[in-house]
Enzyme design. Structure first.
Site, short mmCIF file in Angstrom:
data_model
loop_
_atom_site.label_atom_id
_atom_site.label_comp_id
_atom_site.label_asym_id
_atom_site.label_seq_id
_atom_site.Cartn_x
_atom_site.Cartn_y
_atom_site.Cartn_z
N TYR A 270 5.91 -9.72 7.95
CA TYR A 270 5.71 -8.28 8.09
C TYR A 270 5.96 -7.89 9.54
O TYR A 270 5.73 -8.70 10.46
CB TYR A 270 4.27 -7.89 7.76
N ASP B 211 0.82 -1.21 0.00
CA ASP B 211 0.00 0.00 0.00
C ASP B 211 0.86 1.26 0.00
O ASP B 211 2.03 1.23 0.33
CB ASP B 211 -0.86 0.05 1.28
#
Lengths: 244, 244
Positions: free
Chosen positions: B110, B52
């Site tokens: 992540y 993103d």
């Protein structure tokens, strides 16, 4: 009226230094914009020093006068909410009306960060000067030791200097390696224009064997800028602490 | 022709994510610009995932095809010199012609960084979500434990999702505090759109006592996005590692 001492912290990447100037946005201007929103009038804010474009401050001090009615806490929470993410007010206290952020400063500590790595690091590029070749910390420190003391630092300043008295006392100067990060720490009663960046550039030239640390005294007394090393890039420099 | 696997690292603050899109500058586009300067033709670069806007990558993988004559080292030194400071090529190797950066990925890790502090920090704002109230690491971990395993993560994805199969396996998920930095680590075989940011927002809601970790299974099976926590801001998220 009362006098307020503000301690701020900023990532200087986006700014043309501290001092308001016509050619670009500065930390002082953005801080005054935020203060005006809280105080209703635009205050004059006096900083502890100028910092160059792109230089950072972990701790930068400045003073301003305001009406008694504004509590110190208003500066911390209120002003922060009007400041961008890269500038923060970290402390605020009322000081005596004759306190002066610049003249009352007894000294400052700067840190210059060198990323000594063959590997480009996008998370450190804003905050360091990357040098690929190995750095010799021992050699760099043999130069750093020689500049400790009271000296005329004219050679270690750029032509943009605004003062005539170029004598300063450096109380501490050393280089330390932590992993790939090589940091030069320097504390003194005051610093000339670009002085820390030229000291760093010279320490690197000593590491590279281009300058002999035994020549430091001769370089200091020469008043010839070209005998010192290059001016290290702004990104690596941080004003770490101001002493009152 | 040969196929190249590039590992890059980037500070995503300035970019509208990885994937080329009409509304803003992306990492893929800037990387292709730099590669074109080296290769003479504009390559198609295929990434391991979309990231993103504003999300960072310590390690992001992508593949491209080029003529045999370009040595792997050209990608490291050459491409880096054409890339801005916030994107770096950190590794490069020749892979088999049927290797695919996205489909060959067995999993990813992540990290989501939360600065748990009352103090605004201009040096960490690009890389963290600041939360002033105390966070309860124990509570957050009691939620994290519950999402480990093979689940339908539909509830933990945003409406922009592009896939129909929303089942993913999370092999590890935990929260760790180091000083004021609270980090959520999550490893899985794949992640839905906004999944890590919603998992993080939910862990924070659990810490705040707004969601009971015992309800996790119920929330997962509900397929009701509103039962999970908020989508944590992009700045705190880093793609840490890609496994092949």
């Amino acid at each position: 009226m009362k006098r307020i001492l503000l301690t701020i912290s900023y990532d200087g990447t986006a700014y043309h230094g501290w001092q308001v100037q016509p050619n670009g946005i500065t930390v002082q201007q953005v801080l005054q914009d935020a203060l005006e929103k809280i105080l209703g009038v635009r205050p004059d804010v006096t900083g502890c020093s100028r910092t160059d474009a792109g230089v950072h401050a972990r701790e930068f001090c400045c003073h301003l006068d305001c009406e008694e009615k504004f509590p110190d806490e208003a500066f911390l929470s209120g002003v922060n909410s009007f400041l961008p993410d890269d500038i923060a007010v970290v402390d605020c206290k009322t000081v005596s009306p004759d306190f002066h952020a610049r003249y009352a400063a007894k000294g400052k500590t700067y840190v210059y960060n060198i990323l000594n790595s063959k590997r480009k690091d996008p998370f450190l590029s804003r905050y360091s000067w990357r040098i690929e070749r190995p750095l010799d910390i021992g050699k760099m420190n043999s130069f750093c030791e020689k500049i400790v003391g009271k000296h005329d630092f004219y050679t270690f300043s750029s032509s943009g200097r605004t003062v005539t008295d170029t004598v300063r006392t450096v109380s501490e100067c050393y280089v330390k390696r932590e992993g790939e990060m090589v940091s030069l720490y320097i504390t003194g009663d005051g610093f000339l224009y670009n002085m820390v960046r030229i000291v760093t550039g010279t320490a690197v030239a000593v590491s590279d064997g281009k300058i002999n640390p035994e020549d430091t005294e001769k370089i200091l007394s020469s008043h010839k800028r070209e005998l010192a090393g290059m001016t290290a890039p702004a990104a690596g420099l941080v004003l770490q602490k101001v002493y009152y």
